[in-house]
Scaffold this motif. Structure first.
Motif, PDB file in Angstrom:
ATOM      1  N   PRO A 234       0.820  -1.222   0.000  1.00 32.07           N
ATOM      2  CA  PRO A 234       0.000   0.000   0.000  1.00 32.07           C
ATOM      3  C   PRO A 234       0.848   1.264   0.000  1.00 32.07           C
ATOM      4  N   GLY A 235       0.379   2.266  -0.737  1.00 30.33           N
ATOM      5  CA  GLY A 235       1.092   3.527  -0.826  1.00 30.33           C
ATOM      6  C   GLY A 235       2.151   3.559  -1.907  1.00 30.33           C
ATOM      7  N   THR A 236       2.314   2.428  -2.629  1.00 29.33           N
ATOM      8  CA  THR A 236       3.306   2.356  -3.703  1.00 29.33           C
ATOM      9  C   THR A 236       2.649   1.783  -4.957  1.00 29.33           C
ATOM     10  N   LYS A 237       3.446   1.606  -5.968  1.00 25.16           N
ATOM     11  CA  LYS A 237       3.021   0.906  -7.182  1.00 25.16           C
ATOM     12  C   LYS A 237       3.782  -0.408  -7.302  1.00 25.16           C
ATOM     13  N   ASP A 238       4.134  -0.975  -6.135  1.00 25.98           N
ATOM     14  CA  ASP A 238       5.016  -2.137  -6.108  1.00 25.98           C
ATOM     15  C   ASP A 238       4.322  -3.380  -5.574  1.00 25.98           C
ATOM     16  N   LEU A 239       4.835  -4.529  -6.027  1.00 30.00           N
ATOM     17  CA  LEU A 239       4.535  -5.811  -5.418  1.00 30.00           C
ATOM     18  C   LEU A 239       5.794  -6.222  -4.668  1.00 30.00           C
ATOM     19  N   LEU A 240       5.692  -6.288  -3.348  1.00 29.87           N
ATOM     20  CA  LEU A 240       6.866  -6.550  -2.532  1.00 29.87           C
ATOM     21  C   LEU A 240       6.982  -8.039  -2.232  1.00 29.87           C
ATOM     22  N   CYS A 241       8.156  -8.593  -2.464  1.00 29.33           N
ATOM     23  CA  CYS A 241       8.414  -9.990  -2.120  1.00 29.33           C
ATOM     24  C   CYS A 241       8.644 -10.091  -0.621  1.00 29.33           C
ATOM     25  N   GLN A 242       7.865 -10.950   0.047  1.00 28.91           N
ATOM     26  CA  GLN A 242       7.961 -11.100   1.500  1.00 28.91           C
ATOM     27  C   GLN A 242       9.200 -11.880   1.929  1.00 28.91           C
TER      28      GLN A 242
ATOM     29  N   GLU B 167      11.396  -5.396  -4.921  1.00 27.60           N
ATOM     30  CA  GLU B 167      10.220  -4.644  -5.333  1.00 27.60           C
ATOM     31  C   GLU B 167       9.953  -4.906  -6.811  1.00 27.60           C
ATOM     32  N   ASN B 168       8.777  -5.432  -7.088  1.00 31.17           N
ATOM     33  CA  ASN B 168       8.378  -5.717  -8.459  1.00 31.17           C
ATOM     34  C   ASN B 168       7.337  -4.667  -8.876  1.00 31.17           C
ATOM     35  N   ILE B 169       7.687  -3.832  -9.825  1.00 32.02           N
ATOM     36  CA  ILE B 169       6.846  -2.703 -10.217  1.00 32.02           C
ATOM     37  C   ILE B 169       5.593  -3.194 -10.950  1.00 32.02           C
ATOM     38  N   ILE B 170       4.420  -2.616 -10.564  1.00 31.01           N
ATOM     39  CA  ILE B 170       3.170  -2.895 -11.278  1.00 31.01           C
ATOM     40  C   ILE B 170       3.133  -2.019 -12.524  1.00 31.01           C
ATOM     41  N   ALA B 171       2.956  -2.622 -13.659  1.00 26.88           N
ATOM     42  CA  ALA B 171       2.944  -1.881 -14.923  1.00 26.88           C
ATOM     43  C   ALA B 171       1.803  -0.870 -14.928  1.00 26.88           C
ATOM     44  N   THR B 172       2.099   0.356 -15.332  1.00 28.82           N
ATOM     45  CA  THR B 172       1.089   1.409 -15.407  1.00 28.82           C
ATOM     46  C   THR B 172       0.256   1.238 -16.665  1.00 28.82           C
ATOM     47  N   SER B 173      -1.058   1.284 -16.507  1.00 31.53           N
ATOM     48  CA  SER B 173      -1.950   1.119 -17.650  1.00 31.53           C
ATOM     49  C   SER B 173      -2.241   2.465 -18.303  1.00 31.53           C
ATOM     50  N   ALA B 174      -2.306   2.458 -19.628  1.00 33.15           N
ATOM     51  CA  ALA B 174      -2.650   3.673 -20.378  1.00 33.15           C
ATOM     52  C   ALA B 174      -4.154   3.794 -20.572  1.00 33.15           C
ATOM     53  N   ASP B 175      -4.904   2.784 -20.103  1.00 30.36           N
ATOM     54  CA  ASP B 175      -6.358   2.796 -20.266  1.00 30.36           C
ATOM     55  C   ASP B 175      -6.982   3.923 -19.440  1.00 30.36           C
ATOM     56  N   GLN B 176      -8.086   4.448 -19.943  1.00 30.30           N
ATOM     57  CA  GLN B 176      -8.842   5.454 -19.229  1.00 30.30           C
ATOM     58  C   GLN B 176     -10.104   4.812 -18.638  1.00 30.30           C
ATOM     59  N   ILE B 177     -10.484   5.263 -17.445  1.00 36.73           N
ATOM     60  CA  ILE B 177     -11.719   4.773 -16.843  1.00 36.73           C
ATOM     61  C   ILE B 177     -12.878   5.521 -17.479  1.00 36.73           C
ATOM     62  N   GLN B 178     -13.713   4.813 -18.219  1.00 37.08           N
ATOM     63  CA  GLN B 178     -14.794   5.433 -18.968  1.00 37.08           C
ATOM     64  C   GLN B 178     -16.080   5.462 -18.154  1.00 37.08           C
ATOM     65  N   GLU B 179     -16.838   6.543 -18.341  1.00 37.17           N
ATOM     66  CA  GLU B 179     -18.177   6.614 -17.774  1.00 37.17           C
ATOM     67  C   GLU B 179     -19.157   6.231 -18.886  1.00 37.17           C
ATOM     68  N   LEU B 180     -19.922   5.175 -18.653  1.00 41.58           N
ATOM     69  CA  LEU B 180     -20.736   4.567 -19.699  1.00 41.58           C
ATOM     70  C   LEU B 180     -22.205   4.919 -19.519  1.00 41.58           C
ATOM     71  N   ASP B 181     -22.901   5.100 -20.647  1.00 45.27           N
ATOM     72  CA  ASP B 181     -24.338   5.327 -20.599  1.00 45.27           C
ATOM     73  C   ASP B 181     -25.030   4.101 -20.013  1.00 45.27           C
ATOM     74  N   PHE B 182     -25.856   4.326 -19.000  1.00 48.66           N
ATOM     75  CA  PHE B 182     -26.466   3.220 -18.260  1.00 48.66           C
ATOM     76  C   PHE B 182     -27.275   2.301 -19.168  1.00 48.66           C
ATOM     77  N   TYR B 183     -28.157   2.876 -19.981  1.00 50.63           N
ATOM     78  CA  TYR B 183     -29.077   2.052 -20.777  1.00 50.63           C
ATOM     79  C   TYR B 183     -28.345   1.327 -21.916  1.00 50.63           C
ATOM     80  N   ILE B 184     -27.370   2.017 -22.516  1.00 50.98           N
ATOM     81  CA  ILE B 184     -26.586   1.351 -23.566  1.00 50.98           C
ATOM     82  C   ILE B 184     -25.784   0.207 -22.971  1.00 50.98           C
ATOM     83  N   TYR B 185     -25.181   0.466 -21.803  1.00 50.59           N
ATOM     84  CA  TYR B 185     -24.388  -0.576 -21.143  1.00 50.59           C
ATOM     85  C   TYR B 185     -25.269  -1.766 -20.792  1.00 50.59           C
TER      86      TYR B 185
END
Length: 285
Positions: free
Chosen positions: A14-22, A27-45
């Protein structure tokens, strides 16, 4: 997902972008996604898109005590329910396919800091139950769990008619008997004068949050909201590693019905403010 250095299983930090090996601390970096969070029309969805959304297969264990449905990683062979503490029967896990969430708000407070705050809160209570104090003394008892939500936006246009009431007072003199003698007294009486009231309300509702589970008390969830939705990140299963996840028990349409109830209440309060006066009557909205 395993560590790139020693191949051990990883947990999100928590607080990082890492997966930490116990085990080796890598530290294993979580790949950053280029995807955007879309707001979808309720009825179309609802009518066209829902069946096309990416789905994921999960293993769910249902608690026999409180009914919570918790998603557990495959490597877990024994676990307690994160909601009520009862032992889960891992052998009763069922496989199901769920629509993958669009966004996720990753944990940002490390476990050690969260546990420190939890223990300080317990110590601040005057009459904390002994069982709760005992629970707070065991380091590994505090578990993080992701809770599912729906979020709705809505543009509303409303018109209303009613009455605005304004109070005024009059003085009335009367005679009463005190110790057998007449006495003149003045009393104040309150009256209400009514005036017609009408108008329109145009209100945009952004991110009306509806919890997708029936396990937790809604009063509890209301107390910890609103959430920092500006920091939502596109869904990535790696943020779930080391945590528990509860699946949806309330579907999209049922959530929208509940959202409309919240929206109606806020519109009603906005109309009351718009009418003004000392009191009011609403004929219709």
């Amino acid at each position: 997902l395993s560590c790139k250095h020693c191949a051990a299983l990883l947990e999100f930090t928590p607080g990082t972008k890492d997966l930490l090996c116990q085990y080796c601390g890598t530290e294993n970096i979580i790949a950053t996604s280029a995807d955007q969070i879309q707001e979808l029309d309720f009825y179309i969805y609802k009518d066209k898109v829902a069946g096309q959304r990416r789905s994921i297969d999960v293993s769910l264990v249902r608690c026999d005590s409180c009914g919570a449905q918790t998603q557990l990683p495959p490597e877990v062979i024994a676990e307690d329910c994160s909601f009520c503490g009862n032992a889960l029967i891992i052998d009763s896990a069922t496989k199901c396919t769920v629509i993958e969430p669009q966004g996720l708000l990753p944990f940002s407070i490390p476990k050690e800091e969260a546990f420190k705050e939890f223990r300080a809160w317990i110590n601040s209570l005057w009459f904390a139950p002994n069982a709760l104090k005992k629970y707070a003394s065991v380091d590994n008892q505090l578990k993080g769990i992701y809770v599912p939500y729906w979020t709705y936006d809505c543009q509303t246009e409303s018109q209303y008619e009613g009455l605005r009431g304004e109070h005024y007072t009059t003085q009335q003199r009367s005679t009463i008997m005190v110790d057998g003698k007449p006495k003149s007294v003045t009393r104040t009486k309150t009256h209400t004068k009514w005036y017609p009231a009408s108008g329109r309300q145009s209100i945009f509702f952004d991110d009306v949050l509806i919890v997708g589970t029936t396990t937790l008390y809604k009063e509890t969830l209301e107390a910890i909201s609103p959430f920092d939705l500006k920091n939502l990140t596109p869904f990535n299963e790696n943020y779930l590693r080391g945590f528990r996840t509860e699946c949806y028990q309330i579907d999209l349409e049922s959530g929208f019905k509940e959202a409309k109830g919240k929206i109606d209440n806020r519109i009603h309060n906005a109309v009351i403010m718009d009418i003004g006066g000392d009191t009011h009557q609403i004929h219709y909205i």
